[in-house]
Every structure is written in structure tokens, then in C-alpha cells.
Design a protein around this motif. Structure first.
Motif, mmCIF file in Angstrom:
data_model
loop_
_atom_site.group_PDB
_atom_site.id
_atom_site.type_symbol
_atom_site.label_atom_id
_atom_site.label_comp_id
_atom_site.label_asym_id
_atom_site.label_seq_id
_atom_site.Cartn_x
_atom_site.Cartn_y
_atom_site.Cartn_z
ATOM 1 N N ASP A 35 -3.921 9.690 6.080
ATOM 2 C CA ASP A 35 -4.004 8.525 5.201
ATOM 3 C C ASP A 35 -3.319 7.307 5.813
ATOM 4 N N ALA A 36 -2.234 7.535 6.555
ATOM 5 C CA ALA A 36 -1.557 6.426 7.227
ATOM 6 C C ALA A 36 -2.423 5.878 8.362
ATOM 7 N N VAL A 37 -3.049 6.770 9.102
ATOM 8 C CA VAL A 37 -3.955 6.336 10.175
ATOM 9 C C VAL A 37 -5.097 5.511 9.603
ATOM 10 N N ALA A 38 -5.656 5.966 8.471
ATOM 11 C CA ALA A 38 -6.759 5.241 7.839
ATOM 12 C C ALA A 38 -6.315 3.849 7.387
ATOM 13 N N ALA A 39 -5.094 3.748 6.849
ATOM 14 C CA ALA A 39 -4.585 2.450 6.420
ATOM 15 C C ALA A 39 -4.417 1.506 7.606
ATOM 16 N N LEU A 40 -3.902 2.028 8.698
ATOM 17 C CA LEU A 40 -3.736 1.209 9.901
ATOM 18 C C LEU A 40 -5.084 0.745 10.435
ATOM 19 N N ASP A 41 -6.087 1.609 10.358
ATOM 20 C CA ASP A 41 -7.425 1.231 10.819
ATOM 21 C C ASP A 41 -7.965 0.033 10.036
ATOM 22 N N ARG A 42 -7.612 -0.064 8.778
ATOM 23 C CA ARG A 42 -8.084 -1.172 7.950
ATOM 24 C C ARG A 42 -7.339 -2.467 8.245
ATOM 25 N N LEU A 43 -6.308 -2.374 9.058
ATOM 26 C CA LEU A 43 -5.546 -3.561 9.462
ATOM 27 C C LEU A 43 -5.731 -3.861 10.940
ATOM 28 N N ASP A 44 -6.823 -3.409 11.501
ATOM 29 C CA ASP A 44 -7.087 -3.611 12.924
ATOM 30 C C ASP A 44 -7.024 -5.106 13.263
ATOM 31 N N GLY A 45 -6.222 -5.445 14.262
ATOM 32 C CA GLY A 45 -6.079 -6.842 14.665
ATOM 33 C C GLY A 45 -4.955 -7.577 13.974
ATOM 34 N N VAL A 46 -4.369 -6.995 12.930
ATOM 35 C CA VAL A 46 -3.246 -7.628 12.224
ATOM 36 C C VAL A 46 -1.950 -7.258 12.934
ATOM 37 N N TRP A 59 0.872 -1.175 0.000
ATOM 38 C CA TRP A 59 0.000 0.000 0.000
ATOM 39 C C TRP A 59 0.908 1.224 0.000
ATOM 40 N N LEU A 60 0.902 1.960 -1.099
ATOM 41 C CA LEU A 60 1.808 3.101 -1.249
ATOM 42 C C LEU A 60 1.151 4.338 -0.635
ATOM 43 N N LEU A 61 1.745 4.837 0.435
ATOM 44 C CA LEU A 61 1.176 5.957 1.183
ATOM 45 C C LEU A 61 1.852 7.277 0.837
ATOM 46 N N SER A 62 2.552 7.294 -0.277
ATOM 47 C CA SER A 62 3.203 8.511 -0.749
ATOM 48 C C SER A 62 3.326 8.422 -2.264
ATOM 49 N N ILE A 117 13.469 6.901 10.469
ATOM 50 C CA ILE A 117 13.871 7.355 11.798
ATOM 51 C C ILE A 117 13.996 8.870 11.892
ATOM 52 N N GLY A 118 14.067 9.541 10.755
ATOM 53 C CA GLY A 118 14.146 10.998 10.782
ATOM 54 C C GLY A 118 12.795 11.679 10.701
ATOM 55 N N GLY A 119 11.725 10.906 10.682
ATOM 56 C CA GLY A 119 10.392 11.484 10.551
ATOM 57 C C GLY A 119 9.929 12.188 11.807
ATOM 58 N N ARG A 120 8.975 13.100 11.636
ATOM 59 C CA ARG A 120 8.399 13.802 12.785
ATOM 60 C C ARG A 120 7.407 12.906 13.510
ATOM 61 N N PRO A 121 7.205 13.131 14.804
ATOM 62 C CA PRO A 121 6.203 12.355 15.532
ATOM 63 C C PRO A 121 4.808 12.568 14.957
ATOM 64 N N GLY A 122 3.972 11.553 15.095
ATOM 65 C CA GLY A 122 2.621 11.608 14.573
ATOM 66 C C GLY A 122 2.545 11.023 13.168
ATOM 67 N N LEU A 123 1.320 10.789 12.697
ATOM 68 C CA LEU A 123 1.096 10.209 11.377
ATOM 69 C C LEU A 123 0.068 11.027 10.608
ATOM 70 N N ARG A 124 0.190 11.037 9.294
ATOM 71 C CA ARG A 124 -0.789 11.699 8.455
ATOM 72 C C ARG A 124 -2.106 10.912 8.452
ATOM 73 N N ALA A 174 3.555 11.822 20.041
ATOM 74 C CA ALA A 174 2.669 12.978 19.911
ATOM 75 C C ALA A 174 1.680 12.662 18.807
ATOM 76 N N GLY A 175 0.468 12.316 19.189
ATOM 77 C CA GLY A 175 -0.528 11.971 18.193
ATOM 78 C C GLY A 175 -0.477 10.504 17.840
#
Length: 462
Positions: free
Chosen positions: A129-140, A80-83, A120-127, A159-160
Motif C-alpha cells: 500500500d505504501a508503494v502504491a501511494a508513492l506511485d501516485r506521487l511520481d515526480g513529486v 494519506w493514512l497508511l495504517s 527509524i526502527g522499521g524493517r527494510p522494504g515497504l508494504r 532491501a526491496g
């Protein structure tokens, strides 16, 4: 020693190594290690279903190349390409191996998902679209690449929204977020893939059994009770006599030669511990546990002896800044909040920052209790990773304070005494618990056997 480094340290070490290798070799090495870790986690590759969450950075590239390796081993792999910008070489490798590119959807069936969203250089928190993708993998179950996406790698803060991984596969070295909460609790089990990096001194470290054995004070053949160290305990009160018993139990675990007790519970302590004697010269004091209204007087008396001191519980309210002599402070988050006029929630959200700041303010070693206890001083920061959730029980801190005092009396520096004491305390709790509930007294009683087993590991060559 388990050593954790900052992003800057890791990047400098990687750059130095990459200058000696063919282009892309380091990423291939990391991706191979990641693929093997996923296979071990799933118990095989053939027929397993794996989703790759792919962001724009090198972690996304690692995930794609690892996905290609899994696909070649017979796994069903979908990215799943998130960018809009992803690692082109990795994506091409995945497609050549039979992997596919798909879209996040509700009915996705997967045995595992690989988190390559943020490097590892990313800022804390998620965009979103990434949160939505994770929601679709609930329990995985999620395998994080390097660190769970969304955490602050250098501080352990969150943070977030962020990934909560079952397994984190990291490369070259641990990062601070692997050891320091709250991020560490999001890592699950951490697996290190060695890349052969040459690294500087770590930002944070965690003692391992071999380190504790090396630091552990042991009697020589000609030792006697005075040369092994005398620890004094000023604990307990008419209101809290049990705190005296528990603090003395930690101090009398056998690591110092003698325990002296001064306080309101003297008769009770000597009935239970006839080997404990009264006031006299000591090499270290433990003060504060359960001392109630007498805490300030006990602290003043202990400081007046001009020997190292462990300051716990009620006495923490009266600590001068900076302290005039070597000391270990043992607050939990609520006590440190009261000492520094900071909200407890902020202490819990940013424990590393607050432990370091308190160590500087008081000129002392600060042991901030928690799931991963932090020991901060001018010498560095150590994290305790031993222990079980059952250790969160009344009186356990009293035992810990006494144990640290005995180690200081036996000759360890405050930093080493706090680190070794915290490690032994957690290991004793694990031994006593055996998977079930424990009381503080159980921890104290398990300390001699914990030390015995630790020494036995050395003698057996483990």
C-alpha cells in the motif's frame, strides 16, 4: 566531524532527554524543525500543496504535527493514512489547523510529499500500500522524516522498495544510513535538526574541513626533506607505465618531503618528475598500482622493509591475512570481491559490512572506494563525502594511493592518512572539475591548491 549513530544509541539518548521534558515536547520540537525545513524547501508555505504519507510510528506523528504547522501558514495539506493506527494527537492537530485526510489517487497535484511512513526502527522494504501511494506521487519531490522509509537505518543497506527523497530532515544526529551507501544515495540533501541529545561515540563519522586541517601534516620552521617524511612508490610496469606516473604524482603533491621510485617506469617518471629519486630508506611504501605480473615481488619487497604500506590494485591479489605491519588496502568493490571470494553485487549492496569484515580479516585499514568511500579499521569507520561523479575515471585510484602514502610518510596513522587522503582526493576532484569532466592527472595537479585553500580557510577564520 559529522557523526552518525545507531537506532539504539539514538533511542537511549532520546529517552534520557524526554525524562527531563514535558510529555510530547520532543516530538513538537522535531515537528517544528521539520515544518521549517519544508517551508525553506518550498520557498514558503502559503498556497503550497503538501501530501503527508503517514504510518503508525513517531515519524508519522512528526509528519502530522508538521502538516498542522504548514496548514496554519496557509498551505493545503492532505494526509494519506497508511495504517489503521496513527498518532491521534498529531491527526487531531492537523484537522484543527484545516488539514484534511484523503486517499491516494492518480490525479494528486502536490508541490511536495512528506514521508512519515516508517520510523527509524522499521524493517527494510515497504508494504504494497505504501508503494502504491508513492506511485501516485511520481515526480513529486519527497521530504523524508528522519530517514527515507524502507532503508536499513543501521547498515545503509536497502532491501526491496524504498523512498528516494530529495530532502531528508533528521533529528538529534545523523544516522548511519545518511552516510553509508546505498541508503545514503536515497537521502538526497540531509538537514539536521538539533534536539540537544547527549550521545555516545558514533558508529560512523565523516571528516569535515576543520577536521582535515587539524590532521594535515605541516612543516615546522626547522623542517627538512627527511623530517617531513620520505615515501617510496613501487608502481607501474612495461604494460602500464602511466600508473607509475599517476601514483608518483599523488605522492609528490607536496605533503611529504621526498619521493623515491622503484619500478619499470623509472626513466619515464624521472623525466616528468626530476625531483623523484631512486631506492633507499622510506617511512612508508605505496605498492601495486599498475604493477601487473611484478605485483607479488614488489609487495614482498615493500613488506620486507617493515614500514607502513599502502597496497593498491594488482598487489591486492597477494595480500596475506593478517598483515604483519600497519597497512592501508585500497580496493574497489570488484577487487574486494576477488580478495574475499564474495560476489561484487553483494559488496555493493552491503559495503559497510564487507569493509568492516575485511579490516578485521587483514588487520589493516580498508578503504573501499565508492560514491561514498568507506575507511574501516579497528578504530572505527569514516565515510568520505567529498568528490564528484567525474572522479570515476581511470587512474584516479593510483593518485589516491600515492597521496595516502605521502601522508603516512609524513607521520599520520594509516587510519588518519586514508581518511584525510580520501577527503583531499575528493575535494581536489571537485576543484579540478568545476562541473565538467576531469582526468586523473587533473586531480593530482589540483591537490596543492586544495591544501592551500584549506589552510587559507583557517587563516581567514572560516
Amino acid at each position: 566531524m559529522r557523526r552518525a549513530h545507531t537506532v539504539e544509541q539514538v533511542r537511549a539518548a532520546e529517552a534520557a532527554l524526554m525524562a527531563t521534558l514535558p510529555e510530547g515536547a520532543l516530538m513538537q520540537q522535531a515537528a517544528t524543525g521539520l515544518a521549517h525545513a519544508v517551508i525553506d524547501f518550498l520557498g514558503g508555505a502559503y498556497g503550497r500543496r503538501v501530501v503527508l504519507l503517514v504510518g503508525p510510528g513517531n515519524n508519522g506523528g512528526d509528519a502530522l504535527y508538521a502538516g498542522a504547522a504548514l496548514a496554519r501558514r496557509g498551505a493545503w495539506v492532505e494526509a494519506w493514512l497508511l495504517s489503521e493506527r496513527v498518532h491521534e494527537g498529531g491527526l487531531a492537530a492537523l484537522r484543527r489547523a484545516g488539514g484534511r485526510v484523503g486517499e491516494p489517487r492518480e490525479d494528486t497535484r502536490a508541490d511536495a510529499a512528506v514521508d512519515g511512513i516508517v520510523g527509524i526502527g522499521g524493517r527494510p522494504g515497504l508494504r504494497p500500500d505504501a508503494v502504491a501511494a508513492l506511485d501516485r506521487l511520481d515526480g513529486v519531490p519527497i521530504v523524508a522524516v528522519d530517514t527515507p522509509s524502507g532503508v536499513d537505518v543501521d547498515t545503509g543497506e536497502v532491501a526491496g522498495p524504498h523512498v528516494r527523497a530529495t530532502l531528508t530532515v533528521t533529528f538529534g544526529t545523523d544516522k548511519v544510513a545518511h552516510l553509508v551507501d546505498p541508503a545514503a544515495s536515497a537521502c538526497g540533501v540531509t538537514h539536521l535538526v538539533d534536539l540537544g541529545l547527549t550521545l555516545p561515540e558514533p558508529a560512523v563519522e565523516a571528516l569535515q574541513p576543520t577536521d582535515v586541517r587539524r590532521l594535515l601534516p605541516r612543516p615546522a620552521s626547522d623542517s627538512h626533506k627527511y623530517t617531513r617524511g620520505v615515501v617510496g612508490v613501487r608502481a607501474g610496469s612495461a604494460t602500464y607505465p602511466g600508473a607509475a606516473e599517476l601514483c608518483v604524482a599523488g605522492a609528490a603533491s607536496g605533503l611529504a618531503g621526498m619521493v623515491r621510485y622503484v619500478g619499470a617506469a623509472a626513466d619515464q617518471v624521472r623525466t616528468i618528475r626530476p625531483e623523484v629519486v631512486g631506492e633507499g630508506r622510506v617511512q612508508a611504501w605505496v605498492v601495486g598500482s599498475g604493477t601487473d605480473a611484478e605485483a607479488q615481488d614488489h609487495l614482498a619487497a615493500a613488506l620486507g622493509d617493515e614500514v607502513p604500506v599502502v597496497i593498491d590494485a594488482d598487489a591486492l591479489k597477494h595480500v596475506p591475512a593478517p598483515l604483519p605491519l600497519p597497512a592501508v588496502l585500497t580496493p574497489h568493490a570488484g577487487e574486494l570481491a576477488a580478495m574475499t571470494d564474495v560476489e561484487r553485487t553483494d559488496i555493493e549492496a552491503r559495503p559497510l559490512a564487507h569493509a568492516r569484515a575485511a579490516a578485521e580479516r587483514y588487520g589493516a585499514v580498508v578503504l573501499l572506494k565508492g560514491r561514498h568511500t568507506l575507511v574501516a579499521s579497528s578504530e572505527g569507520v569514516r565515510v568520505t563525502t567529498t568528490g564528484v561523479p567525474w572522479l570515476a575515471t581511470a587512474g584516479a585510484g593510483d593518485v589516491l594511493a600515492g597521496l595516502i602514502g605521502s601522508l603516512m610518510a609524513a607521520g599520520l596513522t594509516p587510519y588518519d592518512a586514508a581518511s584525510v587522503g580520501s577527503w583531499l582526493h575528493g575535494a581536489a576532484a571537485t576543484l579540478a572539475s568545476r562541473g565538467g569532466p576531469i582526468g586523473a592527472g587533473d586531480v593530482a595537479r589540483a591537490l596543492p591548491e586544495t591544501v592551500r585553500q584549506l589552510i587559507g580557510m583557517e587563516e581567514s577564520g572560516e
